[in-house]
Design an enzyme around this catalytic site. Structure first.
Site, short mmCIF file in Angstrom:
data_model
loop_
_atom_site.label_atom_id
_atom_site.label_comp_id
_atom_site.label_asym_id
_atom_site.label_seq_id
_atom_site.Cartn_x
_atom_site.Cartn_y
_atom_site.Cartn_z
N LYS A 16 0.74 -1.15 -0.12
CA LYS A 16 -0.09 -0.02 -0.08
C LYS A 16 0.85 1.21 -0.08
O LYS A 16 2.01 1.20 0.38
CB LYS A 16 -1.02 -0.18 1.24
CG LYS A 16 -1.88 -1.02 1.21
CD LYS A 16 -2.96 -1.05 2.26
CE LYS A 16 -4.01 -2.00 2.36
NZ LYS A 16 -5.02 -1.94 3.54
N TYR A 56 -12.59 -2.44 -3.00
CA TYR A 56 -13.02 -2.65 -1.77
C TYR A 56 -14.61 -2.45 -1.57
O TYR A 56 -15.30 -1.97 -0.86
CB TYR A 56 -12.45 -1.31 -1.06
CG TYR A 56 -11.07 -1.56 -0.74
CD1 TYR A 56 -10.60 -2.56 0.24
CD2 TYR A 56 -9.90 -0.48 -1.00
CE1 TYR A 56 -9.52 -2.77 0.50
CE2 TYR A 56 -8.81 -0.85 -0.48
CZ TYR A 56 -8.39 -1.91 0.40
OH TYR A 56 -7.13 -2.11 0.69
N PHE A 64 -15.66 4.09 7.21
CA PHE A 64 -14.20 4.22 6.80
C PHE A 64 -14.00 4.18 5.36
O PHE A 64 -12.88 4.35 4.97
CB PHE A 64 -13.17 3.31 7.54
CG PHE A 64 -13.48 1.70 7.36
CD1 PHE A 64 -12.96 1.15 6.43
CD2 PHE A 64 -14.28 1.19 8.16
CE1 PHE A 64 -13.32 -0.17 5.99
CE2 PHE A 64 -14.47 -0.30 7.99
CZ PHE A 64 -13.76 -0.89 6.73
N ARG A 93 -1.87 -14.62 4.49
CA ARG A 93 -2.81 -13.86 5.63
C ARG A 93 -1.92 -13.67 7.25
O ARG A 93 -1.98 -12.62 7.63
CB ARG A 93 -4.20 -14.19 5.93
CG ARG A 93 -5.02 -13.93 4.62
CD ARG A 93 -5.33 -12.44 4.31
NE ARG A 93 -6.44 -12.23 5.40
CZ ARG A 93 -7.21 -10.95 5.37
NH1 ARG A 93 -7.17 -10.01 4.59
NH2 ARG A 93 -7.94 -10.77 6.52
N THR A 99 -5.75 -7.45 10.63
CA THR A 99 -6.22 -6.33 10.12
C THR A 99 -5.81 -5.07 10.88
O THR A 99 -5.21 -3.86 10.43
CB THR A 99 -7.73 -6.12 9.96
OG1 THR A 99 -8.02 -7.30 9.09
CG2 THR A 99 -8.23 -5.00 9.21
N ARG A 110 2.40 -6.44 9.75
CA ARG A 110 1.79 -5.57 10.29
C ARG A 110 2.19 -5.65 11.70
O ARG A 110 2.22 -4.37 12.44
CB ARG A 110 0.09 -5.72 10.04
CG ARG A 110 -0.42 -5.46 9.06
CD ARG A 110 -1.78 -5.93 8.78
NE ARG A 110 -2.46 -5.57 7.45
CZ ARG A 110 -3.62 -6.04 7.01
NH1 ARG A 110 -4.15 -7.07 7.79
NH2 ARG A 110 -4.22 -5.53 5.97
N ASN A 120 -2.17 0.22 7.38
CA ASN A 120 -1.69 -1.14 7.70
C ASN A 120 -0.71 -1.78 6.68
O ASN A 120 -0.41 -3.02 6.69
CB ASN A 120 -2.77 -2.29 8.33
CG ASN A 120 -3.71 -2.19 7.11
OD1 ASN A 120 -3.64 -1.91 6.16
ND2 ASN A 120 -4.95 -2.98 7.63
N HIS A 123 -2.16 -5.47 1.51
CA HIS A 123 -3.44 -6.04 1.50
C HIS A 123 -3.13 -7.57 0.93
O HIS A 123 -2.01 -7.55 0.30
CB HIS A 123 -4.32 -5.47 0.21
CG HIS A 123 -5.31 -6.14 -0.23
ND1 HIS A 123 -6.57 -6.40 0.39
CD2 HIS A 123 -5.39 -7.00 -1.18
CE1 HIS A 123 -7.29 -7.25 0.04
NE2 HIS A 123 -6.75 -7.79 -1.23
N GLU A 134 -10.00 -10.88 -7.26
CA GLU A 134 -8.88 -9.77 -7.04
C GLU A 134 -7.64 -9.55 -8.05
O GLU A 134 -7.32 -8.67 -8.47
CB GLU A 134 -8.37 -9.52 -5.57
CG GLU A 134 -9.71 -9.50 -4.43
CD GLU A 134 -9.15 -9.03 -3.21
OE1 GLU A 134 -10.00 -8.75 -2.28
OE2 GLU A 134 -7.86 -9.26 -2.73
P1 IDP Z 1 -7.89 -6.83 5.41
O1 IDP Z 1 -7.24 -5.65 4.78
O2 IDP Z 1 -7.13 -7.43 6.68
O3 IDP Z 1 -8.47 -7.86 4.62
P2 IDP Z 1 -10.60 -5.56 5.52
O4 IDP Z 1 -11.60 -5.94 6.60
O5 IDP Z 1 -11.18 -6.40 4.25
O6 IDP Z 1 -8.93 -6.04 6.13
O7 IDP Z 1 -10.48 -4.09 5.30
C1 IDP Z 1 -9.92 -3.62 4.18
C2 IDP Z 1 -9.04 -2.63 4.78
O8 IDP Z 1 -9.84 -1.42 5.16
C3 IDP Z 1 -8.19 -2.73 5.98
O9 IDP Z 1 -6.95 -3.27 5.61
C4 IDP Z 1 -8.00 -1.44 6.27
O10 IDP Z 1 -6.74 -0.51 5.63
C5 IDP Z 1 -9.27 -0.54 6.03
N1 IDP Z 1 -9.91 -0.73 7.28
C6 IDP Z 1 -10.91 -1.75 7.80
N2 IDP Z 1 -11.33 -1.60 8.87
C7 IDP Z 1 -11.09 -0.10 9.15
C8 IDP Z 1 -11.36 0.81 10.31
O11 IDP Z 1 -12.14 0.44 11.14
N3 IDP Z 1 -10.84 1.95 10.25
C9 IDP Z 1 -10.33 2.42 9.10
N4 IDP Z 1 -9.88 1.59 8.15
C10 IDP Z 1 -10.11 0.14 8.18
MG MG Z 2 -10.00 -7.93 3.31
#
Ligand code: IDP
Ligand code: MG
Length: 157
Positions: A16, A56, A64, A93, A99, A110, A120, A123, A134
């Site tokens: 990212k 997304y 968010f 993962r 996350t 992370r 974070n 992805h 994807e």
């Molecule tokens: P992942 O990236 O671990 O698969 P997801 O739940 O799919 O996590 O969320 C996608 C991305 O959205 C996360 O990596 C993060 O960058 C962002 N994200 C998820 N939850 C939040 C939140 O509560 N606040 C801000 N950003 C969030």
């Molecule tokens: Mg995800």
């Protein structure tokens, strides 16, 4: 021994914008490659708003979402398509970590290198099915290479 494509899982990895800006591109790819995942496509790119919203889509409507789209489009990323045998997506993962980085296990990307969910670093597709979809969103067939790595037999049983 070589593995047929049928036995392989794919994941879309995105280094990212924060990771690229922090000079962590090599470190992140190194960890996933060392785990055993094989690169099948890789490019340095600017994610468009359209692609970000498609990628997304499952998060549309969440508080968010807009911040997430601005984050991923804010600066260039490195996108990779990586593959491995059964369980490879789950393994990637784990290497990436939870996350929310403050909950991520030490030793994960992370858990070692990030603090906040909105920054974070990386992805990775969550399931083999998500991986297929994807990768197809980010790469054309012509950009993906099926190849045999010399040490595959020492990584894939
Ligand atoms: P992942 O990236 O671990 O698969 P997801 O739940 O799919 O996590 O969320 C996608 C991305 O959205 C996360 O990596 C993060 O960058 C962002 N994200 C998820 N939850 C939040 C939140 O509560 N606040 C801000 N950003 C969030
Ligand atoms: Mg995800």
């Amino acid at each position: 021994m070589s593995m047929g494509e049928d036995n392989l899982e794919r994941t879309l990895i995105i280094v990212k914008p924060d990771a690229v800006q922090r000079g962590l591109t090599g470190e992140i790819i190194r960890r996933l490659e060392a785990r055993g995942l094989r690169i099948m496509g890789m490019k340095f790119m600017q994610v468009s708003e359209e692609l970000a919203k498609k990628h997304y889509a499952e998060h549309e409507g969440k508080p968010f979402f807009n911040g997430l789209v601005s984050y991923i489009t804010s600066s260039p990323v490195v996108a990779l398509a990586m593959q491995g045998g059964k369980g490879a997506v789950a393994a990637s993962r784990n290497t990436i970590g939870s996350t929310r980085p403050h909950e991520a296990a030490p030793g994960s990307i992370r858990g070692d290198l990030a603090l906040e969910v909105g920054r974070n670093l990386v992805h990775g597709s969550a399931t083999p099915e998500e991986g297929l979809n994807e990768v197809a969103n980010f790469f054309s067939d012509a950009e993906l290479i099926e190849w045999e790595r010399n040490n595959d037999a020492w990584i894939f049983e």
